[in-house]
Write a protein that holds these residues in place. Structure first.
Motif, PDB file in Angstrom:
ATOM      1  N   LEU A   5       0.833  -1.195   0.000  1.00 32.40           N
ATOM      2  CA  LEU A   5       0.000   0.000   0.000  1.00 32.40           C
ATOM      3  C   LEU A   5       0.874   1.253   0.000  1.00 32.40           C
ATOM      4  O   LEU A   5       0.590   2.218  -0.719  1.00 32.40           O
ATOM      5  N   TRP A  31     -14.632   8.849   1.651  1.00 29.89           N
ATOM      6  CA  TRP A  31     -13.826   7.858   2.382  1.00 29.89           C
ATOM      7  C   TRP A  31     -14.332   7.746   3.830  1.00 29.89           C
ATOM      8  O   TRP A  31     -14.602   6.651   4.335  1.00 29.89           O
ATOM      9  N   TRP A  36     -17.194  -0.563  -3.552  1.00 32.17           N
ATOM     10  CA  TRP A  36     -16.110  -0.639  -4.547  1.00 32.17           C
ATOM     11  C   TRP A  36     -16.072   0.675  -5.298  1.00 32.17           C
ATOM     12  O   TRP A  36     -17.117   1.227  -5.662  1.00 32.17           O
ATOM     13  N   ARG A  71     -10.370   0.316  -5.345  1.00 32.27           N
ATOM     14  CA  ARG A  71     -10.463   0.127  -3.898  1.00 32.27           C
ATOM     15  C   ARG A  71     -11.722  -0.663  -3.568  1.00 32.27           C
ATOM     16  O   ARG A  71     -12.818  -0.342  -4.045  1.00 32.27           O
ATOM     17  N   GLU A  73      -9.672  -2.474   3.875  1.00 34.09           N
ATOM     18  CA  GLU A  73      -9.610  -1.811   2.569  1.00 34.09           C
ATOM     19  C   GLU A  73      -8.508  -2.459   1.746  1.00 34.09           C
ATOM     20  O   GLU A  73      -7.381  -2.636   2.221  1.00 34.09           O
ATOM     21  N   TYR A 113      -6.479  -2.282  -1.978  1.00 36.56           N
ATOM     22  CA  TYR A 113      -6.167  -1.379  -3.093  1.00 36.56           C
ATOM     23  C   TYR A 113      -5.392  -2.133  -4.181  1.00 36.56           C
ATOM     24  O   TYR A 113      -4.449  -2.879  -3.870  1.00 36.56           O
TER      25      TYR A 113
END
Length: 569
Positions: free
Chosen positions: A77, A115, A126, A141, A158, A160
């Motif tokens: 990340l 967020w 999504w 995400r 979460e 990514y």
């Protein structure tokens, strides 16, 4: 990564390697041997496995408690977001991550609000994020709550993924599909242009011959109509692919014409152009429209490079003879040049060094394709003092390079071949659904002394061909009701000798289906828009073959079948 497995465990877990080290130390301390340490051992093993898994996947992962306190963020990340792993590990709460990371995205305020809202709602979601800094990326995400066996929220997850490469490929595919659709549209436009251009070219030639006082004006009309004809055929080449139309051309003349096209825009951009043209340069064999397009692409490329670097600059264009069989054209500029790592890909489709939105990445790949189709080479190198130099090499003209007759605008009319007889009063049927083209063909042939019948409906034309004796048939290939292929098939089915005395007229000689048909039947054809000389020449040649075969006609000629009956004339 602040805590792992539970926001109440207070057990630091920053990476899989650190978990393994702690597990080893626990083993060495004898934890596994103590009855009261079995639960701790199981917990350490579980945490080590989970930490290794989190750090091994090729996705960015963030885990937080229900109150937002961070459990873990993995190194992937940090890599995706362009942060050092230590920076993210120092963060304590999810809101700290939002505040630190959201300014990197497009519409940062909206991204931050959405967020936080999704975390508070605790619902799976999504979405895609467009990251602008430190480099442009598209992130996928997926966020969802961590549930226990009773479906109660115990944390927040979460995940990514960097999908920039995927989106880039999809963009290329979309662009390719758009090009294909554009090609189909251009093919239709070009085909529709061929009929009026045929009429303009033909009647301008007739007027030029009849009204000598209009010589200058008709020459201008012919020159511009010829230019439009070339454009239409080039559109078909773009849409269909295939061989271009080659002739003897002067690179010097192409350079001068192309520079004249861009002269005004270059002056406005404070870019000067210097020419160094070899006055004794041999001609080459090429399609002048395509070579002009190739040169124009190089000039536009140089112009854009200079504009990116500064407000003014220079372009140099040079022609020279490389060897006994090759000539060259060089385009140089004093822009930023081409980076060494880009040279290998500079001619790849969709490759571009320009900022987003300033190029499709097709200009140089089209240039490369044009030059290669002409049997040439194109290369790029760094110019001494800065900038780039592109060199196009082409074969020099030679008689062996010309494989077909060239019709040159403004040339003297083709003289009659020695010994060829004066055309007899041949009777010709013209079947063409475009009225002006039909009339033009009739006017030209009648002026030559032929007897001409015309019909715009192909079904009526077939009936006339069955009833009357014709020495020659001229038929459009694309017509409603019954097209040229169907017309020919009917004549062949009825064993009508006229099937061998047929000239097709078509506006699209590049479509695979058309090319295959013309090859299989072996009959002559005229490609629209055609010149008067081309029409007269193909008719004369076809009638010569007919005259040469006189007395060898198939049995039944001049009788033509119609539904099993015979009609004699």
């Amino acid at each position: 990564m602040r805590y792992f497995a539970s926001n109440r465990s207070q057990i630091p877990a920053q990476s899989g390697a650190e978990f393994s080290e702690r597990a080893d130390r626990a083993d060495q301390d004898g934890w596994a041997a103590r009855p009261d340490s079995r639960q701790s051992e199981s917990k350490w093993q579980t945490e080590a496995v989970l930490a290794t898994l989190v750090d091994s996947v090729n996705c960015g992962i963030l885990l937080a408690g229900t109150s937002g306190d961070l459990w873990t963020v993995n190194d992937r990340l940090a890599e995706i977001l362009g942060h050092a792993p230590e920076q993210l590990r120092e963060l304590i709460h999810l809101d700290d991550v939002v505040s630190s990371v959201s300014p990197q995205f497009a519409n940062s305020d909206r991204v931050a609000a959405r967020w936080r809202q999704r975390f508070q709602n605790g619902e799976a979601a999504w979405d895609e994020l467009e990251m602008l800094t430190p480099e442009r990326r598209v992130l996928e995400r997926y966020a969802r709550p961590v549930l226990d066996q009773y479906k109660q929220a115990r944390g927040w997850l979460e995940i990514y993924r960097d999908i920039s490469g995927q989106r880039h490929i999809e963009s290329r595919l979309f662009h390719s599909e758009r090009l294909a659709a554009l090609g189909q549209m251009l093919s239709g436009v070009a085909h529709e242009l061929t009929n009026p251009l045929t009429s303009v070219l033909g009647y301008a030639q007739l007027v030029r011959r009849r009204a000598k006082e209009c010589e200058k004006e008709t020459r201008h009309i012919l020159e511009e109509a010829e230019r439009a004809r070339r454009i239409a055929r080039n559109l078909l080449l773009f849409a269909r692919g295939g061989m271009s139309e080659r002739m003897r051309v002067s690179l010097n003349e192409i350079v001068e014409r192309t520079v004249a096209i861009r002269a005004y825009e270059l002056r406005l951009a404070n870019i000067s152009v210097e020419l160094d043209l070899d006055g004794r340069l041999p001609e080459t064999v090429a399609d002048p429209v395509q070579i002009q397009q190739a040169l124009l692409n190089l000039m536009l490329n140089a112009e854009q490079a200079i504009r990116q670097a500064r407000g003014n600059g220079h372009i140099w264009i040079r022609t020279r003879q490389l060897s006994a069989s090759r000539v060259a054209m060089e385009v140089a500029d004093d822009g930023p040049g081409v980076a060494p790592e880009a040279v290998l890909h500079i001619f790849d489709p969709f490759f571009t060094t320009k900022p987003a939105g300033m190029g499709t990445g097709l200009g140089l790949s089209i240039l490369y394709g044009i030059v290669r189709q002409h049997g040439g080479e194109v290369s790029v190198e760094t110019r001494p003092g800065g900038g780039a130099v592109f060199t196009i090499e082409l074969p020099k003209w030679s008689p062996e390079a010309m494989t077909e007759k060239l019709y040159v605008m403004g040339a003297e009319e083709t003289p009659a071949r020695a010994g060829s007889p004066t055309p007899r009063k041949a009777r010709i049927l013209v079947v063409e659904d475009e009225p002006t083209v039909l009339q033009l063909i009739a006017d030209v042939l009648r002026e030559e002394g032929y007897r001409v019948d015309t019909v715009a409906d192909s079904l009526q034309g077939l009936e006339l061909a069955r009833v009357h004796r014709y020495d020659l048939l001229i038929c459009d290939l694309r017509m409603p009701h019954l097209d040229g292929r169907g017309f020919y098939s009917e004549l062949a089915r009825e064993q009508d000798p006229l099937q061998h005395r047929l000239i097709f007229v078509t506006g699209d000689t590049l479509a695979p289906k058309t090319v295959e048909f013309l090859r299989s039947c072996g009959l002559p054809y005229l490609a629209k828009p055609f010149l008067v000389e081309e029409l007269k020449d193909v008719v004369a040649r076809s009638l010569e073959k007919t005259d040469g075969a006189e007395g060898e006609e198939p049995e039944g000629y001049p009788f033509h079948r119609r539904h099993g009956e015979r009609y004699e004339h």
